[in-house]
Structures are given as C-alpha cells and as structure tokens.
Design a protein around this motif. Sequence first.
Motif, mmCIF file in Angstrom:
data_model
loop_
_atom_site.group_PDB
_atom_site.id
_atom_site.type_symbol
_atom_site.label_atom_id
_atom_site.label_comp_id
_atom_site.label_asym_id
_atom_site.label_seq_id
_atom_site.Cartn_x
_atom_site.Cartn_y
_atom_site.Cartn_z
ATOM 1 N N VAL A 52 -16.195 -13.684 2.544
ATOM 2 C CA VAL A 52 -15.204 -14.484 1.801
ATOM 3 C C VAL A 52 -15.240 -15.910 2.326
ATOM 4 N N ASP A 53 -15.295 -16.862 1.384
ATOM 5 C CA ASP A 53 -15.438 -18.262 1.782
ATOM 6 C C ASP A 53 -14.537 -19.146 0.924
ATOM 7 N N ALA A 54 -14.007 -20.181 1.571
ATOM 8 C CA ALA A 54 -13.049 -21.071 0.895
ATOM 9 C C ALA A 54 -13.641 -22.449 0.624
ATOM 10 N N ALA A 61 -19.213 -28.344 7.733
ATOM 11 C CA ALA A 61 -20.188 -28.954 8.645
ATOM 12 C C ALA A 61 -21.597 -28.403 8.428
ATOM 13 N N SER A 62 -21.677 -27.138 8.059
ATOM 14 C CA SER A 62 -22.987 -26.499 7.902
ATOM 15 C C SER A 62 -23.875 -27.191 6.881
ATOM 16 N N TRP A 63 -23.255 -27.885 5.920
ATOM 17 C CA TRP A 63 -24.049 -28.461 4.827
ATOM 18 C C TRP A 63 -24.085 -29.986 4.884
ATOM 19 N N GLY A 67 -29.380 -31.383 10.613
ATOM 20 C CA GLY A 67 -30.536 -30.547 10.295
ATOM 21 C C GLY A 67 -31.477 -30.265 11.444
ATOM 22 N N HIS A 68 -31.041 -30.563 12.646
ATOM 23 C CA HIS A 68 -31.925 -30.532 13.812
ATOM 24 C C HIS A 68 -31.754 -29.209 14.555
ATOM 25 N N ILE A 69 -32.822 -28.483 14.768
ATOM 26 C CA ILE A 69 -32.768 -27.265 15.584
ATOM 27 C C ILE A 69 -32.975 -27.721 17.022
ATOM 28 N N SER A 239 -9.293 -17.763 0.272
ATOM 29 C CA SER A 239 -8.865 -18.098 1.619
ATOM 30 C C SER A 239 -8.316 -16.834 2.293
ATOM 31 N N ALA A 240 -8.903 -16.479 3.414
ATOM 32 C CA ALA A 240 -8.528 -15.238 4.096
ATOM 33 C C ALA A 240 -7.446 -15.492 5.132
ATOM 34 N N THR A 241 -6.527 -14.542 5.253
ATOM 35 C CA THR A 241 -5.550 -14.570 6.352
ATOM 36 C C THR A 241 -5.529 -13.187 6.995
ATOM 37 N N HIS A 393 -19.339 -23.301 17.725
ATOM 38 C CA HIS A 393 -20.722 -23.644 18.089
ATOM 39 C C HIS A 393 -20.955 -25.140 18.266
ATOM 40 N N GLN A 394 -19.869 -25.916 18.256
ATOM 41 C CA GLN A 394 -19.919 -27.367 18.556
ATOM 42 C C GLN A 394 -21.112 -28.067 17.899
ATOM 43 N N HIS A 395 -21.931 -28.783 18.657
ATOM 44 C CA HIS A 395 -23.037 -29.566 18.078
ATOM 45 C C HIS A 395 -24.230 -28.683 17.704
ATOM 46 N N LEU A 396 -24.125 -27.376 17.958
ATOM 47 C CA LEU A 396 -25.315 -26.524 17.899
ATOM 48 C C LEU A 396 -25.195 -25.370 16.910
ATOM 49 N N LEU A 398 -25.981 -25.070 13.693
ATOM 50 C CA LEU A 398 -27.185 -24.801 12.913
ATOM 51 C C LEU A 398 -28.244 -24.173 13.823
ATOM 52 N N THR A 399 -28.426 -24.770 14.982
ATOM 53 C CA THR A 399 -29.427 -24.287 15.933
ATOM 54 C C THR A 399 -29.192 -22.819 16.294
ATOM 55 N N LEU A 400 -27.929 -22.462 16.520
ATOM 56 C CA LEU A 400 -27.617 -21.137 17.063
ATOM 57 C C LEU A 400 -27.253 -20.113 15.990
HETATM 58 C C1 FAD Z 1 -22.363 -35.003 11.812
HETATM 59 C C2 FAD Z 1 -22.761 -33.649 12.320
HETATM 60 C C3 FAD Z 1 -24.080 -33.420 12.680
HETATM 61 C C4 FAD Z 1 -24.465 -32.180 13.170
HETATM 62 N N1 FAD Z 1 -25.785 -31.952 13.450
HETATM 63 C C5 FAD Z 1 -26.181 -30.736 13.891
HETATM 64 C C6 FAD Z 1 -27.572 -30.483 14.115
HETATM 65 O O1 FAD Z 1 -28.427 -31.322 13.879
HETATM 66 N N2 FAD Z 1 -27.928 -29.265 14.610
HETATM 67 C C7 FAD Z 1 -26.996 -28.291 14.876
HETATM 68 O O2 FAD Z 1 -27.372 -27.222 15.345
HETATM 69 N N3 FAD Z 1 -25.683 -28.490 14.596
HETATM 70 C C8 FAD Z 1 -25.252 -29.684 14.125
HETATM 71 N N4 FAD Z 1 -23.939 -29.917 13.869
HETATM 72 C C9 FAD Z 1 -22.966 -28.855 14.138
HETATM 73 C C10 FAD Z 1 -22.985 -27.773 13.051
HETATM 74 O O3 FAD Z 1 -22.951 -28.395 11.785
HETATM 75 C C11 FAD Z 1 -21.794 -26.845 13.221
HETATM 76 O O4 FAD Z 1 -21.754 -26.339 14.539
HETATM 77 C C12 FAD Z 1 -21.929 -25.659 12.266
HETATM 78 O O5 FAD Z 1 -22.074 -26.105 10.952
HETATM 79 C C13 FAD Z 1 -20.755 -24.714 12.355
HETATM 80 O O6 FAD Z 1 -20.987 -23.718 11.411
HETATM 81 P P1 FAD Z 1 -19.891 -22.643 11.061
HETATM 82 O O7 FAD Z 1 -20.472 -21.710 10.064
HETATM 83 O O8 FAD Z 1 -19.352 -22.065 12.332
HETATM 84 O O9 FAD Z 1 -18.680 -23.478 10.462
HETATM 85 P P2 FAD Z 1 -18.546 -24.292 9.099
HETATM 86 O O10 FAD Z 1 -19.789 -24.912 8.674
HETATM 87 O O11 FAD Z 1 -17.348 -25.167 9.293
HETATM 88 O O12 FAD Z 1 -18.202 -23.165 8.049
HETATM 89 C C14 FAD Z 1 -16.982 -22.466 8.103
HETATM 90 C C15 FAD Z 1 -16.704 -21.902 6.720
HETATM 91 O O13 FAD Z 1 -15.556 -21.053 6.802
HETATM 92 C C16 FAD Z 1 -14.750 -21.314 5.670
HETATM 93 N N5 FAD Z 1 -13.366 -20.943 5.981
HETATM 94 C C17 FAD Z 1 -12.534 -21.537 6.857
HETATM 95 N N6 FAD Z 1 -11.355 -20.905 6.860
HETATM 96 C C18 FAD Z 1 -11.443 -19.898 5.948
HETATM 97 C C19 FAD Z 1 -10.556 -18.909 5.499
HETATM 98 N N7 FAD Z 1 -9.309 -18.800 5.986
HETATM 99 N N8 FAD Z 1 -10.980 -18.057 4.542
HETATM 100 C C20 FAD Z 1 -12.234 -18.143 4.039
HETATM 101 N N9 FAD Z 1 -13.134 -19.078 4.439
HETATM 102 C C21 FAD Z 1 -12.734 -19.924 5.389
HETATM 103 C C22 FAD Z 1 -14.907 -22.800 5.441
HETATM 104 O O14 FAD Z 1 -14.497 -23.138 4.131
HETATM 105 C C23 FAD Z 1 -16.393 -22.979 5.687
HETATM 106 O O15 FAD Z 1 -17.140 -22.720 4.523
HETATM 107 C C24 FAD Z 1 -23.508 -31.148 13.345
HETATM 108 C C25 FAD Z 1 -22.184 -31.364 12.950
HETATM 109 C C26 FAD Z 1 -21.805 -32.601 12.449
HETATM 110 C C27 FAD Z 1 -20.387 -32.803 12.033
#
Ligand code: FAD
Length: 429
Positions: A52-54, A61-63, A67-69, A239-241, A393-396, A398-400
């Motif tokens: 489930v995604d909102a 951030a994922s999109w 783009g760097h691994i 949106s999940a709760t 996963h902070q800055h990483l 995509l990588t992780l």
């Molecule tokens: C400028 C920038 C550059 C970056 N560059 C890199 C890079 O080069 N390499 C790298 O490895 N990482 C990079 N990162 C970090 C990386 O983008 C993030 O660590 C990663 O995208 C986190 O992924 P995620 O799936 O945990 O979270 P997100 O991408 O935030 O996805 C979370 C999803 O959960 C959904 N969601 C939230 N709450 C709910 C809910 N209650 N119900 C349903 N859905 C919900 C959101 O809508 C979203 O779709 C960068 C980040 C930024 C901001």
Amino acid sequence: MWQAKRTNTVYLYPKIGKAKLMQRNIVVIGGGVVGLSSAIALARAGWSVRLVDADPDRRAASWGNAGHIAIEQVAPLASWATVRSLPRRRFGAGGAVSLPPSAWRHWLPFGLRLLGAARPSVFARGQAALGGLLAEAMPAWQRLSASLDTPDLLRVQGHIVAWSSPASVEAGRRAWAAANIGTAAFRDATPAELLQLPGRAMAGAIRFTNTAQISDLGALNQALRAALVAAGGSILRGSATLALAGGEARLAIDGAPVPGADQLLVAAGVASGGVLAPLGHRVPIIAERGYHLRATDHDWPADLPPLVFEDRSMIVTRYAGCVQAASFVEFAGIDTPPDPAKWARLEAHITALGLPLRPPFTRWTGARPTLPDYLPAIGRSAKAGNLLYAFGHQHLGLTLAAITGERIAALAEGSAADLAPFDLQRFHA
Ligand SMILES: Cc1cc2nc3c(=O)[nH]c(=O)nc-3n(C[C@H](O)[C@H](O)[C@H](O)COP(=O)(O)OP(=O)(O)OC[C@H]3O[C@@H](n4cnc5c(N)ncnc54)[C@H](O)[C@@H]3O)c2cc1C
C-alpha cells in the motif's frame, strides 16, 4: 513453526495437533524503493504480498534522488569529523547544511542524539555494521536488476569526484585516500577524462571504478512495480495506519480496517516514525531534505557517470530523459515548507561551473529518512509480534534497497542474521 514447501500456506502448531491453516500473507506499507524491493523479495520467497502506497505522483525521495549506488559511503555521517566540519558547511557560509530556525523542534533533539552517536566507540560499531551491509549492496542490486524485465537499469561504471582548485584537489584526494570506502575502489582521473568533464576546467578529479548508477528512476519504479505484480503481489493506493490489539499490529487503509493482514512491514520512509507511533514506538527520525533541479535542455555527455562537484557538495546525474543537479542536507519536519533559496543556490552553482544545462528547470525537494546514528532500522518490532520494519536509510536508500529486501525476506522466514545493529531497540524506541 513448520511451513509447507513452495506454497503460501503455513500450518501452525503441528506438534500439538491443532493444525491451523493460514495464509503466509504480508502487507508492505510504503512503495518507495525500499518497500518495493522488500515486497518483491517477499513475493519471490512465497509470501502473498499486498503493498500500500500513498504517493501516486512519485514525489518520494526514491524517485528524486541522485541515482548513485554509493557503496563507498561506509563511514556513518554521525561522526566527530562531521560535527567538526559543520561551521564551514553551513548554508549561510556557502555550504550544504541547513538548520531552518522554524524547524528547531526537529533538529535540536536530533542533533543532541547525533552527538551521542558520534562518540568514537559508537561510530566504530556503526561503521562496521554499515560496511557489512554496503559490501553486499552491489551484488544484491546485480541480482535484482538481472531479474527485472528492463535492461540497463543498473550501470556499473563508477562515478567521478572533481575539485576546482589545486588546494581542494590535494585536500580532497587526501581525505578519500584516508577514508574507509569498503569494497569501492578509485584512481586519479586521466587527463583525457578531466578534459571530458562539462563546464569550466576542473583542477583535478578521481574516478571511482566499481560504484554504479540507476539510469532512470521512473523506469526503475515501473520495473519494480511490474516485478512485484509478476511475482503475484498487488499494489493498493492509500494511506495506512496501525493500531495495537492483543500484542499485534492491526492495519487500516484510509481509515477502513483491513482484515487478514497477518504480517506487516513498515517501509514508509520518513513517515515511518508516525506510522509506528500508535504502537508505542518513539522513533527519532528526521526529514533530512535535499533539493534538485532537472533540465531537459542540455549538452551533457551521454556516457558520463554521476559527477560530484565536491567543493560545492553537488552531484550531477545524467538520467535517460534529463540531467539532474542535487544538493543540501536540510534538517526539518516532513511538512516544513521548501526554501526557494536552495534552488537559487543550485542555479548559481550551475552558472558558476559553466555547466551546459539550460532553463526551464523543474524543482523538487524530498526527504531522506534519517536516524541520529545514520544506520537504517531493519528488524522485527518488540511491541507488535507481527510487524517488521525497514526504513531510515538516510543518504543510502537507493544503494541499500536490494540488500534490505533480501534481509527482510530472510527475517520474515525467521532469520535475523546480522540485523542486531539495525534493531530499533538501540534507541529504546
Ligand atoms: C537529494 C537526494 C539525493 C539522494 N541521492 C541518493 C543516492 O544517490 N543514492 C542513494 O542510495 N540514496 C540517495 N538518497 C536517499 C534515498 O533517496 C532515500 O534513502 C530512499 O529513497 C528512501 O527510500 P524509502 O523507500 O525508504 O522511502 P521513500 O522514498 O520516502 O518512500 C516511502 C513511501 O512510503 C509512502 N508512505 C508514507 N507513509 C505512508 C502511509 N501511511 N501509507 C502508505 N504509504 C505511505 C510514501 O508515500 C512513499 O511512497 C538521496 C535523497 C535525496 C533527498
């Protein structure tokens, strides 16, 4: 617990003759790269998966990341080196770090926890844990990308770090030579490679040789979604709760209870803290926001890997349909309004470097999900027996993502190998 082989069925309590038939089913909350990778790994391991995604507009951030691994980023950013560098990295001093006064309620407690995590002994443990995960990150991505229908999503062609003055070349090279870069490797850029860099001449550069990039984040999103559906999973919008009942988490989507969600995985990025709060978890996560500009009108070399202008803390990535310049670490709340000065600064960098990117630029900001010790949270909830989590996963992220998915699938099967450093209990949360 004995489980029927190669089916979605689990027989509970076989030894006490009370065989109860139930689905091996799991709902993944969050369709970013971590949630999707985990959902695919679970579905391929035989779980019945709903995600489930909102985020229908893919603003997460994922999109929008670089783009760097980044398998070279082994040292957690919660370190004395980071703390010492803060004064010169301030946005006001021309740097990339921003602590908006209006968001002090977010960054002040986070910063105090970061100081604790920067102690040398805690940093060393974190570095070992992150290094272990990063060492597996590239092989996991290679396995995942090879299993997707879209070719050429993962390009293992390294990345370049460049500097504009001889003094910063020397300091930067020295810093990278002393850094723990795990399984990554680099060499000096050749004179020909230096000449090939777009914009004004750079004074020097190094080339990492075995890091990678994702060639198109939109195509990645589609390929991961398609792979999940092909593996039998389904994707819901909403949106999940969560709520706690009898030691287990109960799910609602857009306020409506969802029956039959036996297991749950929270992979909601920076929103994960809020999703987990009703269960009694107090997660010290912060929105560590970055900004990007994208240009579709450009003369960027087609085969150039991600290029880091380290003096300016800016990374420029060539994607399939655009070129993106990204920067900044702004510690804020999820809903803190974006600061247009960050986009203006990116434009100023592009102009000063003479980069061949032309307006109009599209503007984006997104939040890295960051915990004070700069390690992800991957584990099983101590509050709700049916709940797993993968976020922070902070800055990483995509990588992780791919290795996190593999670890989550193993954890769902009962294995918690190597996951102790990532347990939320480290925050007594
Ligand atoms: C400028 C920038 C550059 C970056 N560059 C890199 C890079 O080069 N390499 C790298 O490895 N990482 C990079 N990162 C970090 C990386 O983008 C993030 O660590 C990663 O995208 C986190 O992924 P995620 O799936 O945990 O979270 P997100 O991408 O935030 O996805 C979370 C999803 O959960 C959904 N969601 C939230 N709450 C709910 C809910 N209650 N119900 C349903 N859905 C919900 C959101 O809508 C979203 O779709 C960068 C980040 C930024 C901001």
